[in-house]
Design a protein around this motif. Structure first.
Motif, mmCIF file in Angstrom:
data_model
loop_
_atom_site.group_PDB
_atom_site.id
_atom_site.type_symbol
_atom_site.label_atom_id
_atom_site.label_comp_id
_atom_site.label_asym_id
_atom_site.label_seq_id
_atom_site.Cartn_x
_atom_site.Cartn_y
_atom_site.Cartn_z
ATOM 1 N N GLU A 6 34.410 36.378 45.582
ATOM 2 C CA GLU A 6 35.346 36.822 44.708
ATOM 3 C C GLU A 6 35.237 35.671 43.443
ATOM 4 N N LYS A 8 36.397 33.079 40.728
ATOM 5 C CA LYS A 8 37.522 32.480 39.741
ATOM 6 C C LYS A 8 37.339 32.405 38.364
ATOM 7 N N PRO A 33 41.628 43.552 39.239
ATOM 8 C CA PRO A 33 41.577 42.576 40.415
ATOM 9 C C PRO A 33 41.955 41.236 40.148
ATOM 10 N N PRO A 34 42.548 40.633 41.321
ATOM 11 C CA PRO A 34 43.420 39.361 41.276
ATOM 12 C C PRO A 34 42.434 38.141 40.941
ATOM 13 N N ASN A 35 41.593 38.253 40.279
ATOM 14 C CA ASN A 35 40.548 37.108 40.055
ATOM 15 C C ASN A 35 40.973 36.093 38.885
ATOM 16 N N LEU A 36 41.741 36.525 37.998
ATOM 17 C CA LEU A 36 42.062 35.712 36.758
ATOM 18 C C LEU A 36 43.153 34.689 36.967
ATOM 19 N N ARG A 37 42.978 33.412 36.634
ATOM 20 C CA ARG A 37 44.423 32.686 36.493
ATOM 21 C C ARG A 37 44.430 32.249 34.915
ATOM 22 N N HIS B 112 48.669 43.954 40.998
ATOM 23 C CA HIS B 112 48.223 43.525 42.568
ATOM 24 C C HIS B 112 48.790 44.291 43.517
ATOM 25 N N GLU B 115 47.378 44.757 47.014
ATOM 26 C CA GLU B 115 46.436 43.812 47.568
ATOM 27 C C GLU B 115 47.471 42.789 47.830
ATOM 28 N N LYS B 122 47.159 34.233 44.928
ATOM 29 C CA LYS B 122 47.079 34.167 43.553
ATOM 30 C C LYS B 122 48.481 33.616 43.070
#
Lengths: 147, 577
Positions: A6, A8, A33-37, B112, B115, B122
């Motif tokens: 996953e 980052k 998808p929750p990959n972004l900051r 999200h 999830e 996050k």
């Protein structure tokens, strides 16, 4: 056992267009998808290439810079400057052995919630295919000064 | 309150459930426990609603109890709630620039929703990044500026006219700009207004006279806005009349009331091919001028070029009522004429309009529902008539109507020149082309850019009553900065470290606002920021090769701290070997 990689991703979003576009994606409950900051900056023109290198050095697998569309910049032309720097930086990254696709420069307006979500989704897919950042892999196990 | 740089940060973190909006997805208590482990965080708690008076009081109490000098609220977007929390901090004696917001709703729980575990991770990351920045925040003082007590209203339709009158009533000078030779906008073309069926020209004429005779309002017709510079309270506006004549105005606030135009359905349902296929707007004109010859059968088709799968996906809001109004008027004029209304869904919302719908049914208007995927067809019939073939979706039957007149209900659309104005004012257009407000519910008639407001159909399709309501609202919003006379502006400007500056002048070259000039100091050229001109974009800071320029409240150190905090993992969910 290997879990799915996953990535980052660090995103610099301008306050006036892209940050608002990301807000709209949320308000519209568009799932991505929750990959972004996200780091809020007033203008994409504020993003010093050093920040981008710092993100990769700190272990980011990708960096997104999103600003207003051409002609729509709240500060006249900061987005053009961000784009020009980004194009040059991609060449530099390549020489460091970092795939240029890991840096993405996008225009997302305040009304483009759906576009924002699509950009993040596509970027996550691209980086999943590339795998972890080569800088991160290289530095794994190494300790380095973070000051 | 001044805080020295050496003072240790004492950070309080307030994490909001927002009812179930955040709490239903993110494990908030877990994020609270995580926040307590972060450097300089001396207090963390969760609130059902941090923005409620209870929540705000908890912030103030905690500032006093734990001697907090930095506050983080992890909740929604700073674009709506930052001012509220900043004000709370100020009330408790903490400079508002020592407040930081972590957006765990718009950017996390809402995006999200399915999830929960990853959204929680996050949220922890977002809080960690906010803490990293908050540790380095510095108090700022905001410069005060004067506000020119003069408003610019762009657009002389009913919305602009009402806004101008209402601002003038409050004793402000108003410049009302209209690109056409006459005031009045779209209403000049309309016959009657629903639901009262009064003449459109009747009310309009009264208001136009009121504007013309008002000494506080300067009317500029056949005039366009050529250039807008400056910022809230101090806009410099150039108007152009014809090809040569220009006027320069000092303006405090700006109202966009440029209206809308109507979609021309060329190539649809025989429009442009048969002369008895017309738009509702053309019908209005025929009725207004008494030119409508008695037809035997009229067919009106709704949603022509609106509510499409792609393109104009929006409902134009006024067409159903306009069609009902005109259908009933035709029946009144010619009781023997049959009027068919071909619709997809009839949207006659609200108190008065549903009543109107019922009245139309009683008056014998024939309603036929068609499906989007099976639209009616209009072809040439016998004796110059039109043949309309429609599949009646409720009866499940194909129906043929011999008609003398087909009227197409087409949507309101944005003017072509709106793009130019949007760029000039630095305010956005939405995907449907209309001007895009700061927040659909909380800031519906203002732009994100301070001092610029929007009303009427420039913003979205709406009828006269709704446009007038918005115009009153906008006049009130646009008056506030002018009534205050002085404003505090954001303290986010560039800051030069003269010791590091090499005098290379790159910053001077990239600045769009000419806010940087060179000064000589001890025999050395260094950059100097003209703060009144600096807008705080930070392009100079990003361009400085020696790192001599940074931005207040978005310093290099703060942003790098956020960057470094971002890719760490709160809990190892990622393995890759």
């Amino acid at each position: 056992m290997t879990e799915e990689f996953e990535p980052k991703i660090v995103g610099f979003l301008c306050n006036w267009c892209s940050y608002a576009g990301a807000d709209l994606a949320g308000v519209s409950r568009i799932q991505y998808p929750p990959n972004l900051r996200i780091i809020r900056v007033m203008c994409s023109g504020r993003v010093d290439p050093a920040f981008i290198l710092e993100a990769f050095r700190s272990g980011a697998d990708g960096v997104l810079i999103a600003g207003c569309h051409p002609g729509d910049c709240h500060y006249i032309a900061g987005n053009y400057k961000a784009q020009r720097r980004g194009i040059l930086l991609k060449k530099l990254l390549e020489q460091f052995g970092v795939e240029p696709q890991r840096l993405k420069i996008e225009f997302v307006s305040a009304s483009e919630g759906a576009k924002f979500a699509a950009v993040v989704k596509e970027m996550v897919e691209t980086i999943k295919k590339l795998g972890p950042s080569p800088l991160k892999v290289q530095m794994e196990g190494l300790t380095y000064a973070s000051g | 309150m001044e805080q020295s740089q050496k003072e240790t940060s004492r950070i309080g973190v307030f994490i909001c459930h927002c009812g179930i909006n955040i709490g239903g997805v993110v494990n908030v208590p877990e994020v609270v426990e995580y926040a307590k482990t972060l450097p300089d965080v001396v207090y963390a708690e969760d609130n059902l609603y941090t923005c409620s008076s209870d929540g705000l009081n908890k912030i103030k109490e905690s500032i006093a109890k734990y001697n907090l000098n930095r506050v983080i609220v992890a909740s929604c977007t700073p674009r709506t709630h930052e001012p509220l929390f900043r004000a709370t901090c100020e009330e408790a004696g903490v400079n508002k620039y020592l407040f930081e917001m972590a957006n765990i709703r718009e950017h996390c729980s809402w995006a999200h929703m399915h999830e929960h575990e990853r959204a929680t991770e996050k949220a922890k990351d977002i809080v960690r990044m906010a803490v990293a920045k908050a540790r380095l925040l510095q108090p700022q003082t905001e410069p005060e500026i004067d506000v020119t007590p003069s408003a610019l209203v762009i657009g002389g339709g009913i919305s602009g006219i009402i806004a101008a009158l209402c601002l003038a009533d409050q004793r402000f000078k108003v410049s009302l700009v209209e690109k056409e030779p006459e005031l009045g906008g779209m209403l000049r073309n309309l016959h009657k207004l629903y639901p009262t069926m009064q003449d459109a020209s009747e009310g309009l004429e009264h208001f136009i006279q009121a504007v013309k005779s008002n000494k506080s309002i300067d009317v500029f017709t056949s005039t366009v806005v050529k250039e807008v510079k400056g910022f809230i309270g101090n806009f410099k506006v150039t108007l152009q009349k014809g090809n040569s004549e220009t006027a320069n105005l000092d303006i405090g606030t700006i109202v966009v009331a440029t209206g809308a135009t109507i979609f021309e359905p060329v190539g649809m349902y025989g429009y442009g091919e048969h002369e008895n296929v017309i738009t509702q707007l053309q019908l209005e004109r025929l009725l207004k001028e008494g030119q409508l010859k008695k037809p035997e059968k009229v067919v009106m088709i709704q949603c022509v070029g609106s509510r499409e799968e792609k393109g104009r996906t929006y409902c134009s809001r006024v067409c159903c009522m306009t069609a009902l109004k005109n259908a009933m008027f035709i029946r009144e004029l010619y009781p023997e004429t049959d009027v068919y209304l071909l619709y997809r869904d009839l949207q006659t919302y609200g108190q008065h309009y549903e009543h109107h719908h019922r009245e139309a049914q009683e008056k014998g208007i024939r309603f036929i529902k068609y499906a989007q995927e099976k639209p009616p067809e209009v072809v040439a019939g016998k004796n110059g008539k039109l043949e309309v073939n429609v599949y009646h979706a409720l009866l499940g039957e194909q129906i043929k109507i011999e008609s003398d007149l087909v009227v197409l209900s087409t949507p309101l659309i944005q003017h072509k020149d709106a793009k130019e104005l949007s760029k000039m004012l630095k305010v956005p257009l939405g995907s449907d082309g209309f001007f895009f407000e700061a927040h659909v519910k909380l800031r519906p008639i203002e732009f994100a850019t301070d001092g610029i407001y929007v009303c009427g159909t420039a913003h979205s399709p709406k009828d006269t009553a709704e446009s007038v309501s918005q115009a009153f609202g906008v006049a009130s919003r646009a008056a506030i900065p002018m009534a205050l006379k002085r404003l505090r502006t954001e303290a986010i400007t560039a800051l030069v470290d003269e010791d590091l500056c090499s005098g290379c002048r790159i910053c001077e070259a990239v600045c769009e606002y000419s806010a940087i000039e060179m000064q000589e100091k001890e025999g050395k050229q260094t950059s100097k920021v003209l703060e009144a001109l600096c807008k705080g974009c930070g392009t100079c800071g990003a361009s400085c090769p020696t790192g001599a320029i940074t931005m207040r409240h978005f310093t290099d150190n703060q942003l790098v701290a956020q960057v470094r905090a971002a890719p760490q993992v709160a809990k190892e969910v990622t393995k890759h070997d």
